[in-house]
Design a protein around this motif. Structure first.
Motif, mmCIF file in Angstrom:
data_model
loop_
_atom_site.group_PDB
_atom_site.id
_atom_site.type_symbol
_atom_site.label_atom_id
_atom_site.label_comp_id
_atom_site.label_asym_id
_atom_site.label_seq_id
_atom_site.Cartn_x
_atom_site.Cartn_y
_atom_site.Cartn_z
ATOM 1 N N THR A 51 -1.457 -8.475 17.930
ATOM 2 C CA THR A 51 -2.229 -7.873 16.837
ATOM 3 C C THR A 51 -1.451 -7.939 15.527
ATOM 4 O O THR A 51 -2.021 -8.211 14.471
ATOM 5 C CB THR A 51 -2.575 -6.406 17.173
ATOM 6 O OG1 THR A 51 -3.271 -6.373 18.408
ATOM 7 C CG2 THR A 51 -3.408 -5.771 16.089
ATOM 8 N N LEU A 54 -1.735 -11.400 14.178
ATOM 9 C CA LEU A 54 -3.040 -11.610 13.546
ATOM 10 C C LEU A 54 -3.129 -10.898 12.200
ATOM 11 O O LEU A 54 -3.727 -11.411 11.254
ATOM 12 C CB LEU A 54 -4.156 -11.097 14.458
ATOM 13 C CG LEU A 54 -4.500 -11.931 15.673
ATOM 14 C CD1 LEU A 54 -5.589 -11.249 16.492
ATOM 15 C CD2 LEU A 54 -4.956 -13.322 15.260
ATOM 16 N N ALA A 55 -2.543 -9.711 12.133
ATOM 17 C CA ALA A 55 -2.595 -8.946 10.884
ATOM 18 C C ALA A 55 -1.845 -9.645 9.758
ATOM 19 O O ALA A 55 -2.174 -9.468 8.585
ATOM 20 C CB ALA A 55 -2.029 -7.545 11.104
ATOM 21 N N THR A 57 -2.013 -12.686 9.087
ATOM 22 C CA THR A 57 -2.867 -13.735 8.533
ATOM 23 C C THR A 57 -4.004 -13.171 7.679
ATOM 24 O O THR A 57 -4.786 -13.944 7.148
ATOM 25 C CB THR A 57 -3.457 -14.593 9.659
ATOM 26 O OG1 THR A 57 -4.294 -13.783 10.483
ATOM 27 C CG2 THR A 57 -2.358 -15.226 10.505
ATOM 28 N N THR A 58 -4.111 -11.860 7.558
ATOM 29 C CA THR A 58 -5.171 -11.259 6.754
ATOM 30 C C THR A 58 -4.748 -11.183 5.297
ATOM 31 O O THR A 58 -3.623 -11.519 4.936
ATOM 32 C CB THR A 58 -5.510 -9.833 7.255
ATOM 33 O OG1 THR A 58 -4.383 -8.991 7.021
ATOM 34 C CG2 THR A 58 -5.880 -9.847 8.730
ATOM 35 N N ALA A 59 -5.642 -10.697 4.481
ATOM 36 C CA ALA A 59 -5.350 -10.543 3.051
ATOM 37 C C ALA A 59 -4.302 -9.463 2.799
ATOM 38 O O ALA A 59 -3.727 -9.404 1.710
ATOM 39 C CB ALA A 59 -6.638 -10.204 2.300
ATOM 40 N N LEU A 60 -4.034 -8.622 3.777
ATOM 41 C CA LEU A 60 -3.017 -7.573 3.610
ATOM 42 C C LEU A 60 -1.607 -8.135 3.612
ATOM 43 O O LEU A 60 -0.663 -7.446 3.237
ATOM 44 C CB LEU A 60 -3.161 -6.530 4.722
ATOM 45 C CG LEU A 60 -4.440 -5.717 4.692
ATOM 46 C CD1 LEU A 60 -4.541 -4.862 5.949
ATOM 47 C CD2 LEU A 60 -4.482 -4.846 3.457
ATOM 48 N N ASP A 61 -1.450 -9.362 4.078
ATOM 49 C CA ASP A 61 -0.173 -10.071 4.108
ATOM 50 C C ASP A 61 0.872 -9.278 4.895
ATOM 51 O O ASP A 61 0.655 -8.967 6.049
ATOM 52 C CB ASP A 61 0.282 -10.379 2.683
ATOM 53 C CG ASP A 61 1.329 -11.484 2.633
ATOM 54 O OD1 ASP A 61 1.342 -12.316 3.552
ATOM 55 O OD2 ASP A 61 2.129 -11.493 1.677
ATOM 56 N N GLY A 64 -0.075 -5.828 6.602
ATOM 57 C CA GLY A 64 -1.001 -5.862 7.728
ATOM 58 C C GLY A 64 -0.428 -5.375 9.048
ATOM 59 O O GLY A 64 -1.030 -4.534 9.708
ATOM 60 N N ALA A 68 -1.754 -2.166 11.135
ATOM 61 C CA ALA A 68 -2.270 -2.381 12.492
ATOM 62 C C ALA A 68 -1.488 -1.538 13.489
ATOM 63 O O ALA A 68 -2.068 -0.937 14.406
ATOM 64 C CB ALA A 68 -2.184 -3.864 12.860
#
Length: 96
Positions: A51, A54-55, A57-61, A64, A68
């Motif tokens: 997780t 994956l986090a 790779t989000t916009a949260l950089d 993330g 998470a």
């Protein structure tokens, strides 16, 4: 950084409680119950790492994984709170 500390505190708090409950309830099958509890820790570590990846790779950089992790730690506390509430209710019923 503060989210990482909160994640660590939640993880430190949940594991001994779970193991204590497993030992208390396990009875003669204590060894199997402990093995399942330890396996659940390992599955949690693997899913948490996945997780976190994956986090990233989000916009949260870089924020993330911390967010998470915080969500996962809070989710881990939910069943423990329910268990404590049911234990408290059962103890109050027994004393009356």
């Amino acid at each position: 950084m503060s989210l990482v500390v909160l994640l660590g505190l939640a993880g430190i708090a949940t594991n001994p409680i779970l193991v204590g409950q497993v030992v208390r309830v396990g009875g003669t099958g204590r060894a199997l119950a402990m093995a399942l509890a330890n396996s659940s820790f390992q599955v949690g570590i693997a899913l948490g790492s996945w997780t976190g990846g994956l986090a990233l790779t989000t916009a949260l950089d870089l924020r993330g994984p911390s967010l998470a992790g915080t969500v996962l730690a809070l989710l881990a506390l939910l069943p423990l709170g329910l268990l404590a509430a049911s234990h408290r209710k059962a103890g109050a019923t027994w004393q009356n």
